[in-house]
Design a protein around this motif. Structure first.
Motif, PDB file in Angstrom:
ATOM      1  N   ILE A  17     -21.000  23.477  -9.489  1.00  0.00           N
ATOM      2  CA  ILE A  17     -22.223  24.290  -9.599  1.00  0.00           C
ATOM      3  C   ILE A  17     -23.254  23.457  -9.348  1.00  0.00           C
ATOM      4  O   ILE A  17     -24.397  24.018  -8.802  1.00  0.00           O
ATOM      5  CB  ILE A  17     -21.981  24.990 -10.852  1.00  0.00           C
ATOM      6  CG1 ILE A  17     -20.937  26.249 -10.669  1.00  0.00           C
ATOM      7  CG2 ILE A  17     -23.418  25.548 -11.131  1.00  0.00           C
ATOM      8  CD1 ILE A  17     -20.879  26.788 -12.068  1.00  0.00           C
ATOM      9  N   VAL A  18     -23.546  22.290 -10.090  1.00  0.00           N
ATOM     10  CA  VAL A  18     -24.763  21.564 -10.136  1.00  0.00           C
ATOM     11  C   VAL A  18     -24.923  21.096  -8.736  1.00  0.00           C
ATOM     12  O   VAL A  18     -26.026  20.864  -8.124  1.00  0.00           O
ATOM     13  CB  VAL A  18     -24.706  20.423 -11.123  1.00  0.00           C
ATOM     14  CG1 VAL A  18     -25.851  19.301 -10.980  1.00  0.00           C
ATOM     15  CG2 VAL A  18     -24.355  20.754 -12.452  1.00  0.00           C
ATOM     16  N   PHE A  19     -23.741  20.469  -7.989  1.00  0.00           N
ATOM     17  CA  PHE A  19     -23.816  19.887  -6.680  1.00  0.00           C
ATOM     18  C   PHE A  19     -24.380  21.153  -5.811  1.00  0.00           C
ATOM     19  O   PHE A  19     -25.124  20.711  -4.756  1.00  0.00           O
ATOM     20  CB  PHE A  19     -22.448  19.486  -6.451  1.00  0.00           C
ATOM     21  CG  PHE A  19     -22.532  18.795  -4.830  1.00  0.00           C
ATOM     22  CD1 PHE A  19     -22.887  17.593  -4.516  1.00  0.00           C
ATOM     23  CD2 PHE A  19     -21.822  19.806  -3.788  1.00  0.00           C
ATOM     24  CE1 PHE A  19     -22.529  17.154  -3.229  1.00  0.00           C
ATOM     25  CE2 PHE A  19     -21.772  19.143  -2.498  1.00  0.00           C
ATOM     26  CZ  PHE A  19     -22.036  17.971  -2.362  1.00  0.00           C
ATOM     27  N   ALA A  20     -23.734  22.270  -5.981  1.00  0.00           N
ATOM     28  CA  ALA A  20     -24.441  23.451  -5.079  1.00  0.00           C
ATOM     29  C   ALA A  20     -25.747  23.810  -5.374  1.00  0.00           C
ATOM     30  O   ALA A  20     -26.496  24.073  -4.289  1.00  0.00           O
ATOM     31  CB  ALA A  20     -23.436  24.714  -5.324  1.00  0.00           C
ATOM     32  N   GLY A  21     -26.137  23.555  -6.455  1.00  0.00           N
ATOM     33  CA  GLY A  21     -27.628  23.905  -6.823  1.00  0.00           C
ATOM     34  C   GLY A  21     -28.553  23.152  -6.122  1.00  0.00           C
ATOM     35  O   GLY A  21     -29.588  23.190  -5.624  1.00  0.00           O
ATOM     36  N   ILE A  22     -28.141  21.389  -5.983  1.00  0.00           N
ATOM     37  CA  ILE A  22     -28.814  20.591  -5.557  1.00  0.00           C
ATOM     38  C   ILE A  22     -28.807  20.816  -3.821  1.00  0.00           C
ATOM     39  O   ILE A  22     -29.983  20.850  -3.385  1.00  0.00           O
ATOM     40  CB  ILE A  22     -28.156  19.234  -5.717  1.00  0.00           C
ATOM     41  CG1 ILE A  22     -27.928  18.849  -7.272  1.00  0.00           C
ATOM     42  CG2 ILE A  22     -28.707  18.074  -4.810  1.00  0.00           C
ATOM     43  CD1 ILE A  22     -27.417  17.599  -7.690  1.00  0.00           C
ATOM     44  N   ILE A  23     -27.842  21.055  -3.331  1.00  0.00           N
ATOM     45  CA  ILE A  23     -27.993  21.318  -1.737  1.00  0.00           C
ATOM     46  C   ILE A  23     -28.468  22.671  -1.485  1.00  0.00           C
ATOM     47  O   ILE A  23     -28.546  22.830  -0.124  1.00  0.00           O
ATOM     48  CB  ILE A  23     -26.558  20.948  -1.098  1.00  0.00           C
ATOM     49  CG1 ILE A  23     -25.599  22.021  -1.596  1.00  0.00           C
ATOM     50  CG2 ILE A  23     -26.022  19.694  -1.529  1.00  0.00           C
ATOM     51  CD1 ILE A  23     -24.244  22.034  -1.091  1.00  0.00           C
ATOM     52  N   SER A  24     -28.708  23.444  -2.471  1.00  0.00           N
ATOM     53  CA  SER A  24     -29.370  24.880  -2.130  1.00  0.00           C
ATOM     54  C   SER A  24     -30.729  24.671  -1.589  1.00  0.00           C
ATOM     55  O   SER A  24     -31.234  25.741  -0.941  1.00  0.00           O
ATOM     56  CB  SER A  24     -29.008  25.897  -3.253  1.00  0.00           C
ATOM     57  OG  SER A  24     -30.263  25.320  -4.297  1.00  0.00           O
TER      58      SER A  24
END
Length: 380
Positions: A144-151
């Motif tokens: 979730i944190v990773f997806a937030g970063i690349i979003s």
């Protein structure tokens, strides 16, 4: 008993002081004017400062070496007043040029043309949901944190899609939904400039940096890829730190969560999973990404690559890097069109044009901000 009573009495008092502190911070923050107004104020301040400094003939030593372009014979830089006739003429004649020639303006708008196709076709949203919904229970926080970063590749998409989705996923797993919401918000906001790919933020930052650097060296060039190594490493670092803080600090402080309520959001979480059309769309878009990447690689990887530097034959300073914004547009537009054709969100060229137009219409505030920022940089 006395100590316990004191703590009980001190607790609300401490919370009241902390609340007052937060209220004060909020009040001070609300006093700040709009960013556009700030740049307008900066412009007026530069005008007044230049007039005062020019009146007293202030000057500083030029840090550039002897013989450098634009260096005065006496090695000094004199303040040019903007409040005299010459300064007023310069402002009036260069007002439009300052705006249209401001590097971040064109680069961001061009990059957004491609990203908008991928966003409005549903590709970016489906990719994000597929990444998060496919995570295991052990890795869900990190994902979730990773997806937030690349979003941030799609600008504000993470705020709209990922944050509520993360809370829903945590709820469905029997974990506190506020922890999931906090993890997603930390990734989207805390890691906003980090990414594995170049996005719309990078041309903006490089353009501002280039404009500032050219005050000293008019020929200095800054590419959008300038921070890529740092961005790449930061993506994983922030993802690990954000996941650890969420699991070890944030979630335990939220207290025990009622696991019986978890079943309420299982159906909602399932509804966010990818359907068969979206899975086919992602597969076809992935194939399109590989094809586009292969074609781009042929222009720069081989020694005979047509987009290598024409004189040194190296990648550094090559037309490929100088034109990276155009490749960002293509890299997002082509897979976006393929995905849209597969799932039915894009049926013809009008749909592609409409998606680009919608994103451009949302850039109005950015364009207004750029106008005043460009004048400020030019005046300075």
């Amino acid at each position: 008993m006395h100590s316990s009573t004191t703590e009980q009495q001190g607790g609300p008092q401490k919370r009241t002081l902390f609340t007052r502190f937060l209220d004060t911070v909020e009040w001070l923050g609300n006093l700040l004017p709009h960013p556009v107004t700030l740049f307008a104020i900066f412009c007026v301040a530069i005008l007044l400062a230049s007039g005062i400094a020019g009146y007293f003939d202030l000057a500083v030593a030029d840090p550039r070496p002897e013989g450098a372009k634009g260096r005065a014979a006496d090695g000094m830089i004199y303040v040019q007043s903007l409040l005299n006739a010459e300064g007023l003429q310069m402002i009036v004649t260069n007002l439009v040029k300052n705006f249209t020639g401001f590097a971040p303006l064109g680069t961001v708008l061009v990059a957004m043309l491609g990203v908008s196709v991928a966003e409005h076709s549903g590709l970016l949203s489906a990719s994000m949901r597929g990444l998060v919904m496919g995570a295991s229970r052990r890795t869900v926080t990190f994902t979730i944190v990773f997806a937030g970063i690349i979003s941030n590749t799609a600008s504000e998409l993470g705020y709209v899609v990922l944050i509520p989705l993360a809370a829903m996923i945590f709820h469905s797993l029997g974990r506190h939904p506020l922890a999931g919401l906090a993890a997603a918000f930390a990734g989207v906001s805390g890691g906003y400039s980090a990414n594995l790919l170049l996005g719309t933020v990078d041309p903006l930052l490089s353009g501002i940096t280039e404009s500032a650097a050219q005050m000293i060296d008019p020929d200095y060039s800054v590419g959008p890829e300038m921070n890529w190594y740092f961005m790449f490493v930061s993506t994983f670092f922030i993802a690990f730190v954000g996941a650890w803080i969420t699991d070890k600090i944030v979630e335990p402080k939220l207290g025990q969560y009622d696991h019986d309520q978890a079943s309420e959001d299982v159906a909602a979480a399932s509804a966010s999973k990818l359907n068969d059309d979206e899975k086919r769309g992602l597969r076809n878009a992935g194939i399109a990404v590989l094809i586009v990447s292969g074609i781009l690689a042929l222009t720069i990887v081989p020694e005979w690559g047509p987009l290598r530097h024409p004189e040194t034959n190296e990648v550094a300073g090559s037309p490929f890097l100088k034109g990276i914004v155009a490749f960002i547009m293509v890299f997002f537009a082509v897979p976006g069109i393929v995905f849209g054709r597969t799932v039915g969100t894009i049926n013809n060229d009008r749909d592609v044009i409409d998606s680009m137009s919608k994103s451009m219409s949302a850039m109005g505030m950015y364009i207004v901000l750029v106008f005043f920022a460009a004048q400020f940089v030019a005046f300075f």
